[in-house]
Each structure stands twice: as structure tokens, then as C-alpha cells.
Write a protein that holds these residues in place. Structure first.
Motif, short mmCIF file in Angstrom:
data_model
loop_
_atom_site.label_atom_id
_atom_site.label_comp_id
_atom_site.label_asym_id
_atom_site.label_seq_id
_atom_site.Cartn_x
_atom_site.Cartn_y
_atom_site.Cartn_z
N ALA A 243 0.82 -1.20 0.00
CA ALA A 243 0.00 0.00 0.00
C ALA A 243 0.86 1.26 0.00
O ALA A 243 0.57 2.23 -0.70
CB ALA A 243 -0.93 0.00 1.22
N MET A 244 1.94 1.25 0.78
CA MET A 244 2.86 2.39 0.79
C MET A 244 3.55 2.56 -0.54
O MET A 244 3.77 3.67 -1.02
CB MET A 244 3.90 2.19 1.91
N LEU A 245 3.87 1.44 -1.18
CA LEU A 245 4.51 1.50 -2.49
C LEU A 245 3.57 2.09 -3.53
O LEU A 245 3.97 2.90 -4.37
CB LEU A 245 4.96 0.09 -2.91
N ASP A 246 2.30 1.68 -3.48
CA ASP A 246 1.30 2.23 -4.41
C ASP A 246 1.13 3.72 -4.19
O ASP A 246 0.99 4.50 -5.14
CB ASP A 246 -0.04 1.52 -4.23
N SER A 247 1.12 4.14 -2.92
CA SER A 247 0.95 5.56 -2.60
C SER A 247 2.10 6.38 -3.16
O SER A 247 1.89 7.45 -3.74
CB SER A 247 0.84 5.75 -1.09
N SER A 248 3.32 5.90 -2.99
CA SER A 248 4.47 6.65 -3.49
C SER A 248 4.51 6.64 -5.01
O SER A 248 4.94 7.60 -5.64
CB SER A 248 5.77 6.06 -2.93
N ALA A 249 4.01 5.55 -5.64
CA ALA A 249 3.99 5.49 -7.10
C ALA A 249 3.02 6.51 -7.67
O ALA A 249 3.24 7.08 -8.74
CB ALA A 249 3.63 4.07 -7.56
N GLN A 250 1.90 6.77 -6.96
CA GLN A 250 0.92 7.74 -7.43
C GLN A 250 1.47 9.16 -7.39
O GLN A 250 0.97 10.03 -8.08
CB GLN A 250 -0.34 7.66 -6.57
N GLN A 251 2.52 9.39 -6.59
CA GLN A 251 3.08 10.72 -6.45
C GLN A 251 4.30 10.92 -7.34
O GLN A 251 5.17 11.73 -7.03
CB GLN A 251 3.45 10.99 -5.00
N ALA A 252 4.37 10.21 -8.44
CA ALA A 252 5.50 10.34 -9.35
C ALA A 252 5.56 11.78 -9.89
O ALA A 252 4.56 12.35 -10.28
CB ALA A 252 5.35 9.35 -10.50
N ILE A 253 6.76 12.34 -9.90
CA ILE A 253 6.97 13.71 -10.35
C ILE A 253 7.49 13.68 -11.78
O ILE A 253 8.51 13.05 -12.07
CB ILE A 253 7.98 14.44 -9.45
N THR A 254 6.79 14.33 -12.70
CA THR A 254 7.20 14.39 -14.09
C THR A 254 7.78 15.76 -14.41
O THR A 254 7.58 16.73 -13.67
CB THR A 254 6.01 14.12 -15.03
N ARG A 255 8.50 15.84 -15.51
CA ARG A 255 9.09 17.12 -15.93
C ARG A 255 8.00 18.14 -16.24
O ARG A 255 8.16 19.34 -15.99
CB ARG A 255 9.98 16.90 -17.15
N GLN A 256 6.87 17.66 -16.78
CA GLN A 256 5.77 18.58 -17.08
C GLN A 256 5.22 19.21 -15.80
O GLN A 256 4.89 20.41 -15.78
CB GLN A 256 4.64 17.84 -17.81
N MET A 257 5.14 18.43 -14.72
CA MET A 257 4.67 18.97 -13.44
C MET A 257 5.63 20.03 -12.91
O MET A 257 5.20 21.08 -12.41
CB MET A 257 4.53 17.84 -12.42
N VAL A 258 6.92 19.76 -13.04
CA VAL A 258 7.93 20.72 -12.57
C VAL A 258 7.83 22.02 -13.35
O VAL A 258 7.85 23.12 -12.78
CB VAL A 258 9.34 20.12 -12.70
N GLN A 259 7.70 21.93 -14.68
CA GLN A 259 7.61 23.13 -15.52
C GLN A 259 6.34 23.92 -15.21
O GLN A 259 6.37 25.16 -15.13
CB GLN A 259 7.63 22.73 -16.99
N LYS A 260 5.23 23.22 -15.00
CA LYS A 260 3.97 23.90 -14.68
C LYS A 260 4.06 24.62 -13.35
O LYS A 260 3.64 25.77 -13.22
CB LYS A 260 2.82 22.88 -14.66
N PHE A 261 4.62 23.94 -12.33
CA PHE A 261 4.74 24.55 -11.02
C PHE A 261 5.64 25.78 -11.08
O PHE A 261 5.33 26.83 -10.51
CB PHE A 261 5.30 23.55 -10.02
N ALA A 262 6.80 25.66 -11.77
CA ALA A 262 7.74 26.78 -11.85
C ALA A 262 7.10 27.97 -12.55
O ALA A 262 7.24 29.11 -12.09
CB ALA A 262 8.99 26.34 -12.60
N ARG A 263 6.36 27.72 -13.62
CA ARG A 263 5.72 28.81 -14.36
C ARG A 263 4.66 29.51 -13.51
O ARG A 263 4.60 30.75 -13.44
CB ARG A 263 5.09 28.25 -15.64
N THR A 264 3.83 28.71 -12.83
CA THR A 264 2.76 29.29 -12.00
C THR A 264 3.33 30.04 -10.81
O THR A 264 2.89 31.14 -10.48
CB THR A 264 1.82 28.17 -11.50
N ALA A 265 4.34 29.45 -10.16
CA ALA A 265 4.92 30.09 -8.97
C ALA A 265 5.62 31.39 -9.33
O ALA A 265 5.57 32.36 -8.58
CB ALA A 265 5.89 29.13 -8.30
N ARG A 266 6.29 31.43 -10.48
CA ARG A 266 6.97 32.67 -10.91
C ARG A 266 5.97 33.80 -11.09
O ARG A 266 6.26 34.97 -10.80
CB ARG A 266 7.71 32.42 -12.23
N GLU A 267 4.76 33.45 -11.54
CA GLU A 267 3.74 34.48 -11.73
C GLU A 267 3.14 34.92 -10.39
O GLU A 267 3.01 36.11 -10.12
CB GLU A 267 2.62 33.94 -12.64
#
Length: 331
Positions: A243-267
Motif C-alpha cells: 500500500a505504501m509502495l502504491d501511494s508513493s507510485a501515485q506521487q510520481a513527479i514528471t518534468r511537465q509537473m515541474v515546468q507547470k509549477f515553476a511557471r505558475t509560482a513565478r507568476e
């Protein structure tokens, strides 16, 4: 805007309730948390004496939704994060961007808001010096707007570039992958242990059926009970780890997520006032130390990772803890 500010806004702009009355904090909070607006109206919630009924007696009725589930869920996340038991009210609704995270580099005292000329000028001032004078700390004062903009601009220009965030998070993500691999190996070992123990139990049962072993033997009964305990514990541990492994797998961080967060936070980190600037700053910096010739910004890679996961619509696995009591878990 928090619940109190929303209430003030509605009353100030003469947006009255359907009965023509003024809004209260409780009414606004009930609206923000009521599932009726996403199509799930709860009926039969209270008894005649207004006491809440058990969950088993509450009936959920489908109704036409007025807002989407994602918007409702996002509001609940903000409400939980702004709960006074988790985050002090002065940090959420205070006028200073750095309230609660800005400290004097000399004495470690909090840099608090001080005003001058009837409130026209605002400064961050060492609280130790303000209370005890120079005998407590030589301290310093710096215009609030100047320090706020300095921190926001530095984070925006230096950290909030996808390549830089990728570099910062690389080691954390590598460690997560290693932990995931080790956890997978651990699950395999637990399942193997459970299977081997179950096989031993079957051999004992076969021996009993064939008359080789006597079921009334106390030593045999103790052996069977011990093997059952080992098997059940291994299965339980394997399920928990999976169950813990499934939970951590659902929180996978992609490059698209990083770019979206950086763009939104900069604004949003440049927006004066409002909760967006507070939220994004605190995701990136948990402590600001002000010295004579430099300002040190200290952040947590784990906090940033959790923020990225939460920004993807995945609820963070880390529960909120009380921050109203400073240093509540010393050591």
C-alpha cells in the motif's frame, strides 16, 4: 482570501444572504465545506435536538452539481492548511509576507512587523532588539516591501527555472527510487516467507491426516500456532508495504509537473497580497535569516517535492502537524 476575509468582502460590498442578512464566518465555512455543491447532498444529518446523527443514518442524495469536484477538493486542501491548529492565523492572514519564517541572523529572534508615521511605513525589525534594546541584540530594521521583493525576485530568478528545480530535486528523486526498489525487494521477501510458512503448515496438516502426528500433542499445537502467527504477520506486513509502495507510485513527479509549477509560482509569487504569494513562498522557503550584508534563504527539498505532488492533484501523504507551538517536537 481566508474565510474571515471572504465574509468581510461580502458584507462590505453589500452582498447579503438570501434572507437579506449579513454574512457570518460560520455560514461561509459551511458553504465552502458543503458537498451539496458538488452533487452530494447529505440528508437526515441531525436529530430534533440538533445533535449530529451517526454516519450510518445519514442519507446521501444525488443533486445537480454547481461546481466541479477538483475545485471543491482544492478548497478543502486550503482550508485544512489554514486551520489555526496547523498554521497560526497571523501567518495566513497577516499583512507581512514573511511572517513566521523571517529571523535575525545574529540572535535568532523573529523579525516582526513594525510601523512608523501612522502606519505609512512598514519594517521588519528584530523582536529581541525591539523588546530589550541593543543589550539583547544589535538587530536591524529593513523596509518590508524591500525585503519581500528581494526574496520574491531571488527565488523567482534563481530557483524557479525548470532546469534548476530538476537539479535541486535530482538527489531526492534518486533516493525515492532507491527506497522504492528496496521496498519492492522487501515485499518479495515477505511474500516468500508467508508462502514457505504456509507450506510448512500444509505438511503438518498432511501428517495429522495420515496419522503420523497427534493433534492432541501440546508441542504440535504450539508449533501450528507459531507458524500461523508468522504467516499472518508476513502477509500483513506485505500488504502494508504494498500500500505504501502504491501511494508513493501515485506521487510520481514528471518534468511537465515541474515546468507547470515553476511557471505558475513565478507568476504568483510576484502578486502583492493574497494567499497565493504566501503559499508559494512557503513551499520554497521555510526560513529567511537577515544579516547585515546578506539574506539567507533556507528551504526543504522534501517540502518542495510534496508541493509538486500536491499540485498534480495528489494529496500529500504527509499529515499536517501543529506549527502554532514553536519547536513542539524538540530532539
Amino acid at each position: 482570501m481566508g474565510v474571515k476575509n471572504i465574509t468581510t468582502y461580502l458584507n462590505r460590498h453589500r452582498m447579503f444572504t438570501r434572507d437579506g442578512g449579513r454574512w457570518g464566518i460560520g455560514q461561509v465555512h459551511r458553504i465552502l465545506t458543503r458537498k451539496t455543491y458538488v452533487g452530494e447532498h447529505e440528508f437526515n444529518k441531525r436529530a430534533k435536538n440538533k445533535a449530529l446523527k451517526p454516519a450510518s443514518e445519514i442519507v446521501t442524495v444525488a443533486v445537480p452539481p454547481l461546481i466541479d469536484q477538483a475545485t471543491f477538493d482544492a478548497a478543502q486542501v486550503h482550508l485544512r492548511a489554514r486551520n489555526p491548529k496547523v498554521t497560526p492565523a497571523r501567518v495566513v492572514s497577516g499583512p507581512a509576507l514573511l511572517t513566521g519564517i523571517c529571523f535575525c541572523a545574529d540572535c535568532g529572534g523573529a523579525m516582526t512587523l513594525r510601523t512608523g508615521k501612522g502606519g505609512r511605513y512598514r519594517y521588519y525589525t528584530c523582536s529581541i532588539k525591539a523588546r530589550q534594546g541593543e543589550t539583547g541584540c544589535k538587530g536591524r530594521s529593513i523596509p518590508m516591501e524591500k525585503l519581500d521583493n528581494l526574496i520574491a525576485e531571488h527565488i523567482s530568478e534563481r530557483l524557479l527555472h525548470p532546469e534548476r528545480i530538476d537539479e535541486v530535486l535530482a538527489s531526492v528523486l534518486d533516493r525515492r527510487q532507491e527506497r522504492t526498489a528496496r521496498r519492492g525487494e522487501h515485499i518479495t521477501e515477505l511474500n516468500k516467507r508467508a508462502a514457505e510458512t504456509d507450506l510448512r503448515l500444509k505438511r503438518l496438516y498432511d501428517a495429522i491426516e495420515s496419522g503420523v502426528a497427534d493433534l492432541d500433542d501440546p508441542a504440535l499445537k504450539e508449533r501450528i500456532a507459531g507458524l500461523k502467527a508468522i504467516r499472518d504477520q508476513a502477509q500483513t506486513d506485505a500488504q502494508r508495504a504494498a500500500a505504501m509502495l502504491d501511494s508513493s507510485a501515485q506521487q510520481a513527479i514528471t518534468r511537465q509537473m515541474v515546468q507547470k509549477f515553476a511557471r505558475t509560482a513565478r507568476e504568483r509569487i510576484r502578486i502583492d497580497g493574497g494567499g497565493y504569494r504566501h503559499d508559494h513562498l512557503r513551499a520554497l522557503a521555510q526560513r529567511v535569516e537577515v544579516a547585515d550584508r546578506e539574506v539567507r534563504i533556507i528551504g526543504s527539498k522534501s517540502n518542495l517535492l510534496q508541493t509538486l505532488a500536491a499540485g498534480s492533484g495528489v494529496k500529500s501523504a504527509t499529515p499536517g502537524v501543529r506549527s502554532s507551538v514553536l519547536k513542539w517536537r524538540m530532539g
